[in-house]
Design a protein around this motif. Sequence first.
Motif, short mmCIF file in Angstrom:
data_model
loop_
_atom_site.label_atom_id
_atom_site.label_comp_id
_atom_site.label_asym_id
_atom_site.label_seq_id
_atom_site.Cartn_x
_atom_site.Cartn_y
_atom_site.Cartn_z
N LEU A 239 -2.11 30.31 8.00
CA LEU A 239 -2.64 29.51 6.90
C LEU A 239 -2.18 28.07 6.95
O LEU A 239 -2.98 27.15 6.73
N VAL A 240 -0.91 27.83 7.26
CA VAL A 240 -0.38 26.47 7.22
C VAL A 240 -0.41 25.77 8.57
O VAL A 240 -0.37 24.54 8.63
N GLU A 241 -0.48 26.54 9.66
CA GLU A 241 -0.44 25.93 10.98
C GLU A 241 -1.80 25.80 11.64
O GLU A 241 -1.97 25.00 12.56
N ARG A 242 -2.77 26.57 11.19
CA ARG A 242 -4.12 26.50 11.75
C ARG A 242 -5.14 26.36 10.60
O ARG A 242 -6.16 27.05 10.56
N THR A 243 -4.83 25.45 9.68
CA THR A 243 -5.61 25.33 8.45
C THR A 243 -7.07 24.99 8.72
O THR A 243 -7.98 25.61 8.17
N ALA A 244 -7.32 23.98 9.55
CA ALA A 244 -8.70 23.52 9.78
C ALA A 244 -9.56 24.63 10.36
O ALA A 244 -10.70 24.85 9.92
N GLU A 245 -9.03 25.36 11.35
CA GLU A 245 -9.79 26.45 11.95
C GLU A 245 -10.04 27.57 10.95
O GLU A 245 -11.13 28.16 10.90
N THR A 246 -9.03 27.84 10.13
CA THR A 246 -9.17 28.89 9.14
C THR A 246 -10.23 28.54 8.11
O THR A 246 -11.03 29.39 7.70
N ILE A 247 -10.25 27.29 7.67
CA ILE A 247 -11.27 26.83 6.72
C ILE A 247 -12.66 27.05 7.30
O ILE A 247 -13.55 27.61 6.63
N ASP A 248 -12.87 26.64 8.53
CA ASP A 248 -14.20 26.76 9.14
C ASP A 248 -14.63 28.22 9.26
O ASP A 248 -15.78 28.57 8.96
N VAL A 249 -13.72 29.07 9.70
CA VAL A 249 -14.04 30.49 9.89
C VAL A 249 -14.40 31.13 8.55
O VAL A 249 -15.40 31.86 8.43
N ILE A 250 -13.61 30.85 7.53
CA ILE A 250 -13.84 31.49 6.22
C ILE A 250 -15.11 30.95 5.56
O ILE A 250 -15.90 31.73 5.00
N LEU A 251 -15.34 29.65 5.62
CA LEU A 251 -16.55 29.09 5.01
C LEU A 251 -17.80 29.67 5.64
O LEU A 251 -18.76 30.02 4.95
N ASP A 252 -17.80 29.78 6.96
CA ASP A 252 -18.95 30.37 7.65
C ASP A 252 -19.15 31.81 7.18
O ASP A 252 -20.28 32.24 6.89
N TRP A 253 -18.07 32.56 7.08
CA TRP A 253 -18.12 33.95 6.64
C TRP A 253 -18.68 34.06 5.22
O TRP A 253 -19.56 34.88 4.95
N VAL A 254 -18.16 33.25 4.31
CA VAL A 254 -18.59 33.32 2.91
C VAL A 254 -20.07 33.03 2.78
O VAL A 254 -20.80 33.73 2.08
N HIS A 255 -20.54 32.00 3.48
CA HIS A 255 -21.95 31.64 3.36
C HIS A 255 -22.85 32.71 3.99
O HIS A 255 -23.90 33.06 3.43
N VAL A 256 -22.44 33.26 5.13
CA VAL A 256 -23.25 34.29 5.79
C VAL A 256 -23.30 35.55 4.93
O VAL A 256 -24.38 36.11 4.69
N THR A 257 -22.15 36.04 4.46
CA THR A 257 -22.13 37.27 3.68
C THR A 257 -22.80 37.08 2.33
O THR A 257 -23.39 38.03 1.80
N SER A 258 -22.73 35.88 1.76
CA SER A 258 -23.41 35.62 0.49
C SER A 258 -24.92 35.67 0.67
O SER A 258 -25.64 36.23 -0.16
N ARG A 259 -25.42 35.13 1.79
CA ARG A 259 -26.87 35.20 2.05
C ARG A 259 -27.33 36.63 2.27
O ARG A 259 -28.39 37.04 1.80
N VAL A 260 -26.51 37.41 2.98
CA VAL A 260 -26.84 38.81 3.21
C VAL A 260 -26.91 39.57 1.89
O VAL A 260 -27.82 40.36 1.64
N ALA A 261 -25.94 39.28 0.98
CA ALA A 261 -25.91 39.97 -0.31
C ALA A 261 -27.13 39.62 -1.13
O ALA A 261 -27.71 40.48 -1.82
N VAL A 262 -27.56 38.35 -1.09
CA VAL A 262 -28.75 37.93 -1.85
C VAL A 262 -29.98 38.64 -1.34
O VAL A 262 -30.82 39.13 -2.11
N ARG A 263 -30.12 38.75 0.00
CA ARG A 263 -31.29 39.43 0.57
C ARG A 263 -31.30 40.91 0.22
O ARG A 263 -32.33 41.52 0.01
N ALA A 264 -30.08 41.50 0.17
CA ALA A 264 -30.00 42.92 -0.14
C ALA A 264 -30.39 43.20 -1.59
O ALA A 264 -30.90 44.26 -1.90
#
Length: 264
Positions: A239-264
């Motif tokens: 969390l504190v040493e690889r913050t930028a990479e973690t932000i990108d990975v999580i944001l991509d995940w949240v947006h993808v899973t949110s779109r999947v949930a909306v379609r479902a």
Amino acid sequence: MSRVRAGELDVHVQRLSPPGTDAPILVCVHGLLTDSLASYYFTLGPAFAERGVDVIMYDLRGHGRTTRPASGYRLEQFVDDLDALLGALGVTRPVHVVGNSFGGSVAYGLAAARPDRVASVIAIEAEPPTPVWTRHMADGLADAKNQLALDGAFDWIAAHHGAHTARLSKSAHKILQATTMAEDIPRSGTIEPDLSAVRCPVLAVFGGDSGLSEQVPHLEETLAYCRTVVLPDQGHSVLVERTAETIDVILDWVHVTSRVAVRA
């Protein structure tokens, strides 16, 4: 910063809400003893809010500015606290729960106990709360309680790891001495090793040099919808040493899973 009454606790919470009512909601759960909501406030929280995510950060029971009862620290009580907090905040939509270390175990626990509450679990350097987890927690907490009680422990930590780490260690020592946390957590209720109770999507992020990354094959084999990310040359402090990479990975995940949930 504010306090919200949730169950038996006054919970210290910070919410960063973008305009609009349909933004994905991300709830941040920190780790044990040396951690607090500040670890998210100074890393992921503002970055998520700036990119349109509704972010809720809070201090766990016994930590930071949240109530510190003398006892009552089984995992299921941390899970109930989060459930009560969401209710107190008027959150009715499923949320993405990101948990760092022990916070990830809380996230898995909420997904198992209240599947209606959880859109996805995002576990950073965390273990699901299976029987093996309780043994790991028992060993780690007993060792921390014993080592921090030794004469000169904080001077040694300051000399080898710096004054800030020594201050955090003193806070951890106070928690362990003032509460039954070290005894309660190993007695927590658990979920089955096959993780069948966790039915939502799971993103698991590990440091490649952390022993926790050994879980990857099991998670991918047992969870129906799981993505694992292993960051090379990285230990537990993702969390504190690889913050930028973690932000990108999580944001991509949240947006993808949110779109999947909306379609479902």
